[in-house]
Design a protein around this motif. Sequence first.
Motif, PDB file in Angstrom:
ATOM      1  N   LYS A  59       3.509   6.576  -3.531  1.00 36.54           N
ATOM      2  CA  LYS A  59       2.858   6.408  -4.822  1.00 36.54           C
ATOM      3  C   LYS A  59       3.259   5.079  -5.464  1.00 36.54           C
ATOM      4  O   LYS A  59       2.432   4.388  -6.065  1.00 36.54           O
ATOM      5  CB  LYS A  59       3.221   7.564  -5.751  1.00 36.54           C
ATOM      6  N   SER A  60       4.524   4.727  -5.318  1.00 33.50           N
ATOM      7  CA  SER A  60       5.011   3.471  -5.892  1.00 33.50           C
ATOM      8  C   SER A  60       4.311   2.280  -5.238  1.00 33.50           C
ATOM      9  O   SER A  60       3.918   1.325  -5.924  1.00 33.50           O
ATOM     10  CB  SER A  60       6.523   3.359  -5.707  1.00 33.50           C
TER      11      SER A  60
ATOM     12  N   TYR B  31      -3.393   6.562 -11.675  1.00 35.43           N
ATOM     13  CA  TYR B  31      -2.307   5.715 -12.161  1.00 35.43           C
ATOM     14  C   TYR B  31      -2.665   5.027 -13.483  1.00 35.43           C
ATOM     15  O   TYR B  31      -1.793   4.816 -14.343  1.00 35.43           O
ATOM     16  CB  TYR B  31      -1.967   4.643 -11.117  1.00 35.43           C
TER      17      TYR B  31
ATOM     18  N   ARG C 297       0.660   2.138  -6.477  1.00 37.13           N
ATOM     19  CA  ARG C 297       0.576   1.617  -7.838  1.00 37.13           C
ATOM     20  C   ARG C 297       0.787   0.102  -7.842  1.00 37.13           C
ATOM     21  O   ARG C 297       0.057  -0.637  -8.505  1.00 37.13           O
ATOM     22  CB  ARG C 297       1.612   2.286  -8.745  1.00 37.13           C
TER      23      ARG C 297
END
Length: 211
Positions: free
Chosen positions: A8-9, A50, A12
């Motif tokens: 996810k990081s 996000y 994003r």
Amino acid sequence: MATNQERKSRQRQGILDAGIKLFTHDGFKATHVTTVAEAAGVSQVTLYKYFPSKLALGHQVVIEMINQGYASFQKLIDDEQVPFSEIIKAMMANKVRLSDGIHPDFYQFVLAEMQGKNGSNVVRQAYEDGEQKFWGAVIARGRAADIISEDISDEALLIYLHMYVSYFSTANIPPATYQRLVNQLMHLFFYGFAGTPAVTPPDSQANKEDD
């Protein structure tokens, strides 16, 4: 294998990197969210997980640019081989590079963000959150180089820096004008920052002696 949080990081960050590239090149208004998603290699639905709107993405893109700017200059400040005067000059010249490299529409968007005109102060807050730490490091380098007058307090310097940076964060100066005046502006900024005592003009000194 990457964890879900790491994935996810990366997603994003990829969206932010794509946003920076597209907004700076094509402008904020002309860039569609679908284009950013495609450049980042994600679906539009994923992007909205996000960033709930294009404006929210714009906020975070500018914040990312601010954070990257702080990190880049911090490396310069931490490099003791770089003279203090060159650090100041590089920071001021960065204004020219930004003006030249950013689409006019996105440049106006960034200025509006710094002024809180887009309905949120998160960008200005992000800048101010890193301001004291960053400029504190700049002041420390200036004092270590024995350039800043001992008569000038850190508090006064931070106010001076805040006034100067605030103006250049919001002033819409044409790049050509800034490029033409950058050396003069650097001179004014640097000697004001250093706190160099004013020199009494020869004529004034002569008049005092005559009295």
